[in-house]
Enzyme design. Structure first.
Site, PDB file in Angstrom:
ATOM      1  N   ASP A  31       0.849  -1.188   0.000  1.00  0.00           N
ATOM      2  CA  ASP A  31       0.000   0.000   0.000  1.00  0.00           C
ATOM      3  C   ASP A  31       0.885   1.239   0.000  1.00  0.00           C
ATOM      4  OD1 ASP A  31      -3.232   0.521   0.958  1.00  0.00           O
ATOM      5  OD2 ASP A  31      -1.821   2.195   1.120  1.00  0.00           O
ATOM      6  N   ILE A  32       0.489   2.214  -0.800  1.00  0.00           N
ATOM      7  CA  ILE A  32       1.290   3.435  -0.961  1.00  0.00           C
ATOM      8  C   ILE A  32       1.250   4.303   0.304  1.00  0.00           C
ATOM      9  CG2 ILE A  32      -0.494   4.984  -1.903  1.00  0.00           C
ATOM     10  CD1 ILE A  32       1.499   5.671  -4.148  1.00  0.00           C
ATOM     11  N   ASN A  88     -12.794  -3.160   2.835  1.00  0.00           N
ATOM     12  CA  ASN A  88     -13.736  -2.049   2.847  1.00  0.00           C
ATOM     13  C   ASN A  88     -14.644  -2.181   1.626  1.00  0.00           C
ATOM     14  OD1 ASN A  88     -12.467  -0.941   5.132  1.00  0.00           O
ATOM     15  ND2 ASN A  88     -10.942   0.093   3.854  1.00  0.00           N
ATOM     16  N   GLY A  94     -16.282   2.500   3.545  1.00  0.00           N
ATOM     17  CA  GLY A  94     -15.108   3.354   3.387  1.00  0.00           C
ATOM     18  C   GLY A  94     -14.210   2.963   2.228  1.00  0.00           C
ATOM     19  N   GLN A  95     -14.812   2.350   1.197  1.00  0.00           N
ATOM     20  CA  GLN A  95     -14.014   1.924   0.039  1.00  0.00           C
ATOM     21  C   GLN A  95     -13.713   3.122  -0.861  1.00  0.00           C
ATOM     22  OE1 GLN A  95     -15.878  -1.124  -2.347  1.00  0.00           O
ATOM     23  NE2 GLN A  95     -14.100  -1.331  -3.708  1.00  0.00           N
ATOM     24  N   HIS A 101     -10.240  -5.190  -3.113  1.00  0.00           N
ATOM     25  CA  HIS A 101      -8.890  -5.382  -2.574  1.00  0.00           C
ATOM     26  C   HIS A 101      -8.979  -5.804  -1.114  1.00  0.00           C
ATOM     27  CE1 HIS A 101     -10.071  -1.126  -2.403  1.00  0.00           C
ATOM     28  NE2 HIS A 101      -9.455  -1.057  -1.231  1.00  0.00           N
ATOM     29  N   HIS A 103      -7.009  -5.763   2.283  1.00  0.00           N
ATOM     30  CA  HIS A 103      -5.886  -5.178   3.020  1.00  0.00           C
ATOM     31  C   HIS A 103      -5.315  -6.257   3.940  1.00  0.00           C
ATOM     32  CE1 HIS A 103      -6.829  -0.758   2.366  1.00  0.00           C
ATOM     33  NE2 HIS A 103      -8.031  -1.256   2.130  1.00  0.00           N
TER      34      HIS A 103
END
Ligand code: AMP
Ligand code: ZN
Length: 115
Positions: A31-32, A88, A94-95, A101, A103
């Site tokens: 994740d960035i 999410n 909260g997507q 994806h 997490h």
């Protein structure tokens, strides 16, 4: 492949990412904006918008994804102490990115309940 989807473009390599695992079905990359010492996103290579869009025909794909996720967790050294997997989904979930994806979060103790 959705040309306007950042995660489809990460799968294709068009957008750079730090991939930690990939096969013909799923891709895992860092994740960035990590919120834990280990924060990896595991996604199907095929575009599925969210968990709410999953169909019966995705059964095998999602099983494959979860097994791959556990391999990534082990390769990241998370299997002994544990980790959290978050998906999410939609507005209330909260997507932010419209390509499903998972997490994978670890390397610290997690709080419950989530916000
Ligand atoms: P969500 O809020 O569940 O949709 O999570 C989207 C996640 O994608 C966030 O944790 C972002 O930091 C992450 N993200 C967005 N763009 C990128 C990118 N180009 N490379 C890696 N992670 C990204
Ligand atoms: Zn996509």
């Amino acid at each position: 492949m959705e040309k306007d989807c950042i995660f489809c473009r990460i799968v294709s390599g068009e957008i750079p990412s730090e991939k930690v695992y990939e096969d013909g079905t799923v891709t895992a990359f860092k994740d960035i904006n990590p919120v834990a010492p280990v924060h990896i996103l595991v996604i199907p290579n095929r575009h599925i918008p969210s968990l709410a869009h999953v169909q019966e025909s995705d059964r095998e794909l999602l099983g494959h994804l979860l097994v791959a996720l556990t391999k990534v967790a082990t390769s990241q050294g998370l299997d002994q102490r544990g980790y959290r997997v978050v998906v999410n989904t939609g507005q209330d979930g909260g997507q932010a990115v419209g390509h499903i994806h998972f997490h994978l979060l670890g390397g610290r103790s997690m709080a419950w309940p989530p916000g």
